[in-house]
Motif scaffolding. Structure first.
Motif, PDB file in Angstrom:
ATOM      1  N   ALA A   1       3.895  10.902  68.389  1.00 14.79           N
ATOM      2  CA  ALA A   1       2.658  10.211  68.784  1.00 14.79           C
ATOM      3  C   ALA A   1       2.575   9.981  70.283  1.00 14.79           C
TER       4      ALA A   1
ATOM      5  N   VAL B   1       5.395   4.371  63.698  1.00  8.38           N
ATOM      6  CA  VAL B   1       4.148   5.142  63.680  1.00  8.38           C
ATOM      7  C   VAL B   1       4.115   6.250  62.634  1.00  8.38           C
ATOM      8  N   ASP B   2       5.277   6.641  62.108  1.00  3.05           N
ATOM      9  CA  ASP B   2       5.279   7.752  61.148  1.00  3.05           C
ATOM     10  C   ASP B   2       5.487   7.296  59.705  1.00  3.05           C
TER      11      ASP B   2
ATOM     12  N   THR C   1      -7.079   4.126  64.115  1.00  2.79           N
ATOM     13  CA  THR C   1      -7.496   5.118  65.107  1.00  2.79           C
ATOM     14  C   THR C   1      -8.989   5.418  64.960  1.00  2.79           C
TER      15      THR C   1
ATOM     16  N   VAL D   1      -2.404  11.752  71.848  1.00  4.15           N
ATOM     17  CA  VAL D   1      -1.155  11.040  72.090  1.00  4.15           C
ATOM     18  C   VAL D   1      -1.319  10.040  73.227  1.00  4.15           C
TER      19      VAL D   1
END
Length: 263
Positions: A59, A129-130, A155, A182
């Motif tokens: 990211a 984030v994943d 987002t 990103v």
């Protein structure tokens, strides 16, 4: 209540917006990184995001990827990141620390051991984030059971069907990513961010903090004025990459914090 909850409640009572600063643990070396971290609260930082160096930060843009590479080259590890937080807590027991990174190092350590170590180190929240909401059983719910906030990212592509799922089990604050792409890839636009913040706020009472693409005091003020605060990462990391002194880095951070707090 966590330190994050307390901090946002205090800011709200004072009519102030939050300024959140990101640094990569161990960039460019452990000693300087810790010195910068310790100086952030006096520069006006309300919440510290401490990056965990990782070899495949999907990211993150080039600036933060390189910061992670520098930190890893210096031997920075997850354990040393936690040690850095512990050292910070010896002189500061009020500023929230959010660890930001990826699940692989946490999984390798073991979730239970990681959460126990976070609590001991004085960590207040996690941004991983994943890990999507569908995987909440793996870390999000255990983290909240351990007294840590689990902060989720929304987002521009998080539509009305997806947003309630993203907000489920989120705590502390919502991190709105202002641009597609990103970190450090584009500049945030208040005209675009405003409607999205309003949309998220219609679904949650949590503070909404906007990051990605905020790089000047003026931009920090603009974005903070339409959200509950703003995050700056790549612009700060760039100062560190340029070899700026601790005093120079924190002076830059103060200018950003002043911008956000004047919103």
């Amino acid at each position: 209540m966590t330190r994050i909850d307390t901090t946002f409640a205090t800011l709200k009572a004072e009519g102030k917006k939050a300024f959140v600063a990101y640094i990569m643990a161990g960039d460019t070396d452990e000693a300087k990184s810790l010195e910068i971290m310790k100086a952030l609260p006096d520069a006006g930082v309300d919440v510290i995001e401490l990056g965990i160096p990782f070899t495949d930060p999907m990211a993150d843009g080039g600036t933060i990827q390189l910061a992670g590479q520098r930190a890893l080259a210096q031997g920075m590890t997850l354990q040393k990141t936690l040690d850095m937080a512990s050292e910070f807590r010896k002189t500061n027991d009020s500023t929230p620390i959010v660890l930001m990174g990826y699940f692989n190092p946490i999984f390798s350590r073991g979730v239970d051991a990681f959460l126990s170590d976070c609590t001991a180190a004085g960590i207040d929240g996690l941004i991983v984030v994943d890990l999507p909401p569908e995987e909440d059983d793996m870390l999000c719910l255990p983290a909240q059971d351990a007294g840590l906030n689990f902060i989720r990212l929304a987002t521009p592509t998080t539509d009305e069907a997806r947003l309630p799922k993203v907000l489920t089990n989120t705590s502390g604050f919502v991190y709105y990513v202002s641009v597609n792409g990103v970190t450090g890839s584009a500049e945030a636009s208040g005209a675009n961010v405003g409607p999205e913040v309003a949309r998220i706020k219609s679904h949650t009472d949590l503070p909404v903090i906007v990051g990605f693409g905020v790089n000047t005091p003026e931009k920090a003020r603009e974005i903070a004025s339409i959200a509950d605060g703003t995050v700056v990462g790549s612009a700060i990391v760039s100062q560190i990459a340029q070899g700026k002194s601790v005093e120079e880095v924190t002076a830059f951070v103060k200018s950003l914090a002043d911008g956000a707090h004047s919103a």
